[in-house]
Design an enzyme around this catalytic site. Sequence first.
Site, PDB file in Angstrom:
ATOM      1  N   CYS A  81       0.712  -1.221   0.079  1.00 13.74           N
ATOM      2  CA  CYS A  81       0.017  -0.108  -0.063  1.00 13.74           C
ATOM      3  C   CYS A  81       0.995   1.284  -0.034  1.00 13.74           C
ATOM      4  O   CYS A  81       2.209   1.188  -0.484  1.00 13.74           O
ATOM      5  CB  CYS A  81      -0.753  -0.038   1.141  1.00 13.74           C
ATOM      6  SG  CYS A  81      -0.222  -0.196   2.759  1.00 13.74           S
ATOM      7  N   ASN A 110       2.264   1.419   4.152  1.00 10.92           N
ATOM      8  CA  ASN A 110       2.486   0.237   5.023  1.00 10.92           C
ATOM      9  C   ASN A 110       2.458   0.111   6.441  1.00 10.92           C
ATOM     10  O   ASN A 110       2.934  -0.248   7.402  1.00 10.92           O
ATOM     11  CB  ASN A 110       4.017  -0.190   4.403  1.00 10.92           C
ATOM     12  CG  ASN A 110       4.373  -1.754   5.250  1.00 10.92           C
ATOM     13  OD1 ASN A 110       5.566  -2.110   5.425  1.00 10.92           O
ATOM     14  ND2 ASN A 110       3.539  -2.567   5.107  1.00 10.92           N
ATOM     15  N   CYS A 163      -1.240   0.622   7.385  1.00  7.51           N
ATOM     16  CA  CYS A 163      -2.944   0.576   7.442  1.00  7.51           C
ATOM     17  C   CYS A 163      -3.262  -0.759   6.664  1.00  7.51           C
ATOM     18  O   CYS A 163      -3.481  -1.791   7.611  1.00  7.51           O
ATOM     19  CB  CYS A 163      -3.549   1.588   6.978  1.00  7.51           C
ATOM     20  SG  CYS A 163      -3.484   3.261   7.837  1.00  7.51           S
ATOM     21  N   ARG A 164      -3.339  -0.937   5.398  1.00  9.54           N
ATOM     22  CA  ARG A 164      -3.862  -1.866   4.444  1.00  9.54           C
ATOM     23  C   ARG A 164      -2.952  -2.963   4.466  1.00  9.54           C
ATOM     24  O   ARG A 164      -3.240  -4.108   4.712  1.00  9.54           O
ATOM     25  CB  ARG A 164      -4.249  -1.305   3.442  1.00  9.54           C
ATOM     26  CG  ARG A 164      -5.390  -0.162   3.426  1.00  9.54           C
ATOM     27  CD  ARG A 164      -5.511   0.672   2.078  1.00  9.54           C
ATOM     28  NE  ARG A 164      -4.579   1.340   1.885  1.00  9.54           N
ATOM     29  CZ  ARG A 164      -4.343   2.030   0.715  1.00  9.54           C
ATOM     30  NH1 ARG A 164      -5.181   2.068  -0.337  1.00  9.54           N
ATOM     31  NH2 ARG A 164      -3.253   2.873   0.658  1.00  9.54           N
ATOM     32  N   SER A 165      -1.679  -2.668   3.895  1.00 11.87           N
ATOM     33  CA  SER A 165      -0.987  -4.182   3.530  1.00 11.87           C
ATOM     34  C   SER A 165      -0.489  -4.784   4.942  1.00 11.87           C
ATOM     35  O   SER A 165      -0.445  -6.067   4.818  1.00 11.87           O
ATOM     36  CB  SER A 165       0.246  -3.471   2.669  1.00 11.87           C
ATOM     37  OG  SER A 165       1.167  -2.717   3.280  1.00 11.87           O
ATOM     38  N   ASP A 199      -7.940   3.701   0.820  1.00 11.69           N
ATOM     39  CA  ASP A 199      -7.112   4.164   2.089  1.00 11.69           C
ATOM     40  C   ASP A 199      -8.076   4.404   3.256  1.00 11.69           C
ATOM     41  O   ASP A 199      -8.505   5.467   3.036  1.00 11.69           O
ATOM     42  CB  ASP A 199      -6.278   5.217   1.252  1.00 11.69           C
ATOM     43  CG  ASP A 199      -5.169   5.654   2.417  1.00 11.69           C
ATOM     44  OD1 ASP A 199      -5.098   5.124   3.807  1.00 11.69           O
ATOM     45  OD2 ASP A 199      -4.179   6.524   2.159  1.00 11.69           O
TER      46      ASP A 199
HETATM   47  P1  4NP Z   1      -1.669   2.805   4.142  1.00 15.04           P
HETATM   48  O1  4NP Z   1      -2.399   4.250   4.513  1.00 15.04           O
HETATM   49  O2  4NP Z   1      -1.380   3.286   2.672  1.00 15.04           O
HETATM   50  O3  4NP Z   1      -2.834   1.815   4.020  1.00 15.04           O
HETATM   51  O4  4NP Z   1      -0.806   2.336   5.029  1.00 15.04           O
HETATM   52  C1  4NP Z   1      -1.870   5.296   4.686  1.00 15.04           C
HETATM   53  C2  4NP Z   1      -0.962   5.706   5.865  1.00 15.04           C
HETATM   54  C3  4NP Z   1      -0.302   6.807   6.043  1.00 15.04           C
HETATM   55  C4  4NP Z   1      -0.378   7.654   4.884  1.00 15.04           C
HETATM   56  C5  4NP Z   1      -1.186   7.476   4.012  1.00 15.04           C
HETATM   57  C6  4NP Z   1      -1.798   6.287   3.612  1.00 15.04           C
HETATM   58  N1  4NP Z   1       0.393   9.015   4.853  1.00 15.04           N
HETATM   59  O5  4NP Z   1       0.194   9.891   4.093  1.00 15.04           O
HETATM   60  O6  4NP Z   1       1.055   9.416   5.968  1.00 15.04           O
END
Ligand code: 4NP
Length: 171
Positions: free
Chosen positions: A13, A16, A18-20, A127
């Site tokens: 994602c 790294n 939240c989702r992955s 996201d």
């Molecule tokens: P992820 O979510 O891609 O599912 O881990 C996010 C976590 C942090 C951010 C964006 C998406 N960020 O902009 O910090």
Amino acid sequence: MSAKSAASILFVCLGNICRSPLAEGVMGQVLAERGLAGTVRLDSAGTGAWHVGSPPDPRSIEVAARHGIDISAQRARKVRPEDFDAFDLVLGMDASNVANLRALSRGRPNIHLFLGHALGRAIDVSDPYYGQGDGFERVYHMIREASEALVPLLAGRTVSEPNKGQASSIR
Ligand code: 4NP
């Protein structure tokens, strides 16, 4: 798939956190429920570096825990060029992740949208980072459904069982 490679999946994602990491944990649980724990090498990474070294977002840790999975020991890392050779499948959570991965990998064919590959549905695991409410729970259910669908797609791949040094097949 060549005989050299054990079945291996990298979930990707943006951050790294939240989702992955959740996908890595959920896929591990689905495999364990089917008696296939340890037969597929699982990892996760982000295309961005903001959170490198951090544990998963507390909301991801919490939703995983609600479903009996502990992802708290995971630490975020950035996708590396060698990942495209090291993993059989590189599964992006959304279309922008996939586009970034394809650019980074210079056209490697093992990069897919997670739900597109697993379910034949070209939809994103969106996201949840900035969202409110039940976003993480919805993400969990999408990932769980896709992970269940992914297992039979791995059938026939030669995998190494780490503690036995033997080869076996996922069925
Ligand atoms: P992820 O979510 O891609 O599912 O881990 C996010 C976590 C942090 C951010 C964006 C998406 N960020 O902009 O910090």
